[in-house]
Design a protein around this motif. Structure first.
Motif, PDB file in Angstrom:
ATOM      1  N   ILE A  93      45.271  29.047  42.967  1.00 12.72           N
ATOM      2  CA  ILE A  93      46.046  30.187  41.785  1.00 12.72           C
ATOM      3  C   ILE A  93      44.971  30.825  41.145  1.00 12.72           C
ATOM      4  N   LEU A  94      44.619  32.029  41.019  1.00  8.13           N
ATOM      5  CA  LEU A  94      44.215  32.485  40.122  1.00  8.13           C
ATOM      6  C   LEU A  94      44.669  33.803  39.177  1.00  8.13           C
ATOM      7  N   THR A  95      44.679  33.751  38.251  1.00  5.04           N
ATOM      8  CA  THR A  95      45.697  34.650  37.296  1.00  5.04           C
ATOM      9  C   THR A  95      44.302  34.398  36.294  1.00  5.04           C
ATOM     10  N   GLY A  96      44.424  36.102  35.525  1.00  5.08           N
ATOM     11  CA  GLY A  96      43.943  36.625  34.668  1.00  5.08           C
ATOM     12  C   GLY A  96      43.802  36.945  33.204  1.00  5.08           C
ATOM     13  N   ASP A  97      43.514  36.537  32.098  1.00  4.69           N
ATOM     14  CA  ASP A  97      43.327  37.522  31.017  1.00  4.69           C
ATOM     15  C   ASP A  97      42.626  38.162  30.424  1.00  4.69           C
ATOM     16  N   ARG A  98      43.083  39.288  29.856  1.00  4.01           N
ATOM     17  CA  ARG A  98      41.713  40.511  29.097  1.00  4.01           C
ATOM     18  C   ARG A  98      41.713  39.874  28.080  1.00  4.01           C
ATOM     19  N   PRO A  99      40.264  39.250  27.416  1.00  3.22           N
ATOM     20  CA  PRO A  99      40.711  38.791  26.125  1.00  3.22           C
ATOM     21  C   PRO A  99      40.286  39.805  24.757  1.00  3.22           C
ATOM     22  N   ILE A 159      42.143  29.669  35.469  1.00  2.98           N
ATOM     23  CA  ILE A 159      42.515  30.974  34.424  1.00  2.98           C
ATOM     24  C   ILE A 159      41.141  31.883  34.122  1.00  2.98           C
ATOM     25  N   LEU A 160      41.128  32.799  34.565  1.00  2.00           N
ATOM     26  CA  LEU A 160      40.297  33.507  33.993  1.00  2.00           C
ATOM     27  C   LEU A 160      40.205  34.293  32.946  1.00  2.00           C
ATOM     28  N   LEU A 161      38.908  34.341  32.412  1.00  2.00           N
ATOM     29  CA  LEU A 161      39.195  34.855  30.897  1.00  2.00           C
ATOM     30  C   LEU A 161      38.187  35.936  31.651  1.00  2.00           C
ATOM     31  N   ALA A 162      38.821  37.055  31.708  1.00  2.00           N
ATOM     32  CA  ALA A 162      37.608  38.325  31.910  1.00  2.00           C
ATOM     33  C   ALA A 162      36.925  38.750  31.360  1.00  2.00           C
ATOM     34  N   ASP A 163      36.024  38.617  30.566  1.00  2.00           N
ATOM     35  CA  ASP A 163      34.972  39.131  29.552  1.00  2.00           C
ATOM     36  C   ASP A 163      34.497  41.554  29.505  1.00  2.00           C
ATOM     37  N   GLY A 165      36.214  51.783  38.409  1.00  2.00           N
ATOM     38  CA  GLY A 165      35.715  50.522  39.510  1.00  2.00           C
ATOM     39  C   GLY A 165      36.510  49.013  38.674  1.00  2.00           C
ATOM     40  N   TYR A 166      36.935  49.062  37.849  1.00  3.60           N
ATOM     41  CA  TYR A 166      37.474  47.626  37.618  1.00  3.60           C
ATOM     42  C   TYR A 166      37.902  47.204  38.526  1.00  3.60           C
ATOM     43  N   PRO A 167      38.912  47.733  39.287  1.00  4.63           N
ATOM     44  CA  PRO A 167      39.668  47.298  40.652  1.00  4.63           C
ATOM     45  C   PRO A 167      38.537  46.730  41.342  1.00  4.63           C
ATOM     46  N   ALA A 188      37.058  41.259  43.387  1.00  6.99           N
ATOM     47  CA  ALA A 188      36.023  40.100  43.437  1.00  6.99           C
ATOM     48  C   ALA A 188      36.335  38.542  43.046  1.00  6.99           C
ATOM     49  N   ASP A 189      37.087  39.063  41.755  1.00  7.34           N
ATOM     50  CA  ASP A 189      38.080  37.743  40.375  1.00  7.34           C
ATOM     51  C   ASP A 189      37.997  36.912  41.538  1.00  7.34           C
ATOM     52  N   ILE A 190      39.199  37.295  43.336  1.00  5.23           N
ATOM     53  CA  ILE A 190      40.197  36.566  43.589  1.00  5.23           C
ATOM     54  C   ILE A 190      39.811  36.367  44.712  1.00  5.23           C
ATOM     55  N   VAL A 191      39.221  36.708  45.111  1.00  2.00           N
ATOM     56  CA  VAL A 191      37.954  37.004  46.358  1.00  2.00           C
ATOM     57  C   VAL A 191      36.867  35.858  46.228  1.00  2.00           C
ATOM     58  N   LEU A 243      46.996  32.887  46.037  1.00  2.12           N
ATOM     59  CA  LEU A 243      48.279  33.352  45.480  1.00  2.12           C
ATOM     60  C   LEU A 243      47.588  33.438  43.610  1.00  2.12           C
ATOM     61  N   VAL A 244      48.034  34.790  43.365  1.00  2.00           N
ATOM     62  CA  VAL A 244      47.774  35.877  41.953  1.00  2.00           C
ATOM     63  C   VAL A 244      48.947  36.179  41.468  1.00  2.00           C
ATOM     64  N   PRO A 245      49.408  34.601  40.528  1.00  2.00           N
ATOM     65  CA  PRO A 245      50.806  35.734  39.306  1.00  2.00           C
ATOM     66  C   PRO A 245      50.128  36.565  38.787  1.00  2.00           C
ATOM     67  N   VAL A 246      51.024  37.710  39.415  1.00  2.00           N
ATOM     68  CA  VAL A 246      50.760  38.656  38.270  1.00  2.00           C
ATOM     69  C   VAL A 246      52.208  39.778  37.410  1.00  2.00           C
ATOM     70  N   GLY A 247      52.215  41.249  37.240  1.00  5.05           N
ATOM     71  CA  GLY A 247      53.123  41.479  36.553  1.00  5.05           C
ATOM     72  C   GLY A 247      53.165  43.212  37.463  1.00  5.05           C
ATOM     73  N   ASP A 288      52.743  45.697  37.354  1.00  3.30           N
ATOM     74  CA  ASP A 288      51.307  46.653  36.687  1.00  3.30           C
ATOM     75  C   ASP A 288      50.007  45.956  37.611  1.00  3.30           C
ATOM     76  N   GLN A 289      49.912  45.375  37.858  1.00  6.18           N
ATOM     77  CA  GLN A 289      48.865  44.793  38.753  1.00  6.18           C
ATOM     78  C   GLN A 289      49.051  45.092  40.841  1.00  6.18           C
ATOM     79  N   LEU A 290      50.052  45.868  40.766  1.00  2.00           N
ATOM     80  CA  LEU A 290      50.476  45.400  42.131  1.00  2.00           C
ATOM     81  C   LEU A 290      49.662  46.271  43.409  1.00  2.00           C
TER      82      LEU A 290
HETATM   83  N1  TRP Z   1      43.732  42.721  34.624  1.00  2.00           N
HETATM   84  C1  TRP Z   1      44.352  41.282  35.317  1.00  2.00           C
HETATM   85  C2  TRP Z   1      45.275  42.315  32.577  1.00  2.00           C
HETATM   86  O1  TRP Z   1      45.092  43.353  32.919  1.00  2.00           O
HETATM   87  C3  TRP Z   1      43.873  40.381  34.377  1.00  2.00           C
HETATM   88  C4  TRP Z   1      42.426  40.102  35.436  1.00  2.00           C
HETATM   89  C5  TRP Z   1      41.072  40.364  35.243  1.00  2.00           C
HETATM   90  C6  TRP Z   1      43.315  39.952  36.988  1.00  2.00           C
HETATM   91  N2  TRP Z   1      40.812  39.864  36.097  1.00  2.00           N
HETATM   92  C7  TRP Z   1      42.103  39.798  37.013  1.00  2.00           C
HETATM   93  C8  TRP Z   1      44.571  39.563  36.946  1.00  2.00           C
HETATM   94  C9  TRP Z   1      42.190  38.547  38.667  1.00  2.00           C
HETATM   95  C10 TRP Z   1      44.908  38.497  37.700  1.00  2.00           C
HETATM   96  C11 TRP Z   1      43.565  38.573  39.460  1.00  2.00           C
HETATM   97  O2  TRP Z   1      45.646  40.897  32.805  1.00  2.00           O
END
Ligand code: TRP
Length: 333
Positions: free
Chosen positions: A11-17, A44-48, A134-136, A141-144, A150-154, A156-158
């Motif tokens: 599982i990978l999930t991320g937060d924007r710090p 858990i990706l700290l997406a700086d 281009g951040y999507p 790339a974060d995921i791949v 699996l990527v747990p998301v809200g 808005d990330q679909l």
């Molecule tokens: N865009 C996500 C958010 O705003 C944060 C995020 C960055 C993310 N890279 C990700 C979420 C990779 C899932 C997978 O919350």
């Protein structure tokens, strides 16, 4: 015998710090992560870098928030033995894949991405930077890079998940790279409203209870929150279905809801008492979270170690993925 731990799905999930996490994150994603970490290899990706696409003028805020967000995650129960924390900017594989993926993404697809449009409006952007637009692609790339399952998301990330899958399919079609197609795991709970009754609790909207707020501050914030404005006297019948405080009871105090709903509707419980019940319940939930936070705040070297070690692990995986994709794309001699 095969090592079963290697068979666990990833599982990978991320937060924007870009600031501290709040009760909306807690209900919407953090609790879910804590549950999932037992059954999945959790990253858990700290997406700086992604945070900088909107906050490039505040690098110091991002740096401080990396620690804040890591501590928010750890304090709610993410276990550093089970979850791997990654600092995005320290993983060159993500940057490399972003460039390779960008070859396959038409600019108009990004321009029409609904989340990009909403965020551009929120931030008041008229002219989008290349990095923001281009951040999507970078998120794909974060995921791949990790070959996450699996990527747990809200919700808005679909749109970003759709793009990620399209990129993976295209790379597999064109170059036979054999990449795994990731799947989203949609958050099981609806978005938490803001204290002001706004549609969404937000980091910088001034309508949030932060996980790092102390008991007294939480009580003050709840006491000042908006309720059913038609209700002036305690004996006026209330409308729980439109009340923010009731929505919070639903999210955090479900077993008491039938009783609260009845006494509100009948006008036998006042908003003040109802808020006090909620504040007490939330402070109860947050007591162990605050205790863990104190521990990590006193051991920031440990937090740094968790992030550095996790990022090393991520780099080992990422370098393999990049090599595999480059080979598939004939980018090796
Ligand atoms: N865009 C996500 C958010 O705003 C944060 C995020 C960055 C993310 N890279 C990700 C979420 C990779 C899932 C997978 O919350």
């Amino acid at each position: 015998m095969a090592d079963v731990s290697n068979l666990k799905r990833r599982i990978l999930t991320g937060d924007r710090p870009t600031g501290k996490l709040h009760l909306g994150h807690y209900a919407g994603s953090l609790l879910n992560r804590v549950r999932l970490q037992d059954d999945y290899e959790t990253y858990i990706l700290l997406a700086d870098v992604q945070a900088l696409t909107t906050h490039f003028q505040s690098p110091q805020l991002i740096r401080d928030s990396i620690f804040e967000v890591a501590i928010d995650n750890l304090s709610v129960g993410l276990d550093p033995e089970k979850a791997t924390f990654i600092q995005q900017s320290q993983v060159p594989a993500i940057a490399e894949l972003t460039v390779l993926f960008s070859l396959l993404v038409p600019v108009n697809v990004l321009r029409h991405n609904p989340t990009i449009k909403t965020e551009a409006r929120q931030y008041g952007y008229t002219d989008l930077t290349y990095g923001f637009l281009g951040y999507p692609v970078s998120q794909a790339a974060d995921i791949v890079f990790l070959e996450a399952d699996l990527v747990p998301v809200g919700d808005d990330q679909l749109p970003h998940m759709e793009l990620t899958k399209k990129i993976v399919r295209r790379i597999n079609e064109l170059y036979h790279a054999g990449l795994k197609e990731p799947m989203e795991l949609l958050s099981p709970v609806p978005r938490l409203k803001g204290l002001d009754g706004g549609a969404k609790m937000g980091k910088s909207a001034g309508n949030a209870v932060f996980l790092s707020d102390d008991e007294a501050l939480l009580e003050r914030k709840i006491a000042a929150a908006k309720t059913d404005t038609a209700r002036i006297r305690k004996t006026d019948p209330g409308h729980p279905e439109i009340c923010t405080i009731y929505a919070y009871h639903r999210a955090f105090n479900d077993s008491s809801c039938p009783e609260i709903c009845e006494s509100c509707t009948k006008g036998t419980i006042g908003c003040r008492d109802c808020k006090q019940l909620l504040a007490a319940r939330l402070n109860g939930i947050l007591a162990p979270v605050r205790e863990k936070r104190r521990y990590y705040e006193q051991h920031t070297d440990l937090v740094r170690d968790i992030i550095v070690t996790g990022t090393e692990t991520a780099n080992r995986i990422g370098n393999d993925t990049v090599m595999k994709i480059k080979e598939a794309m004939s980018l090796s001699l």
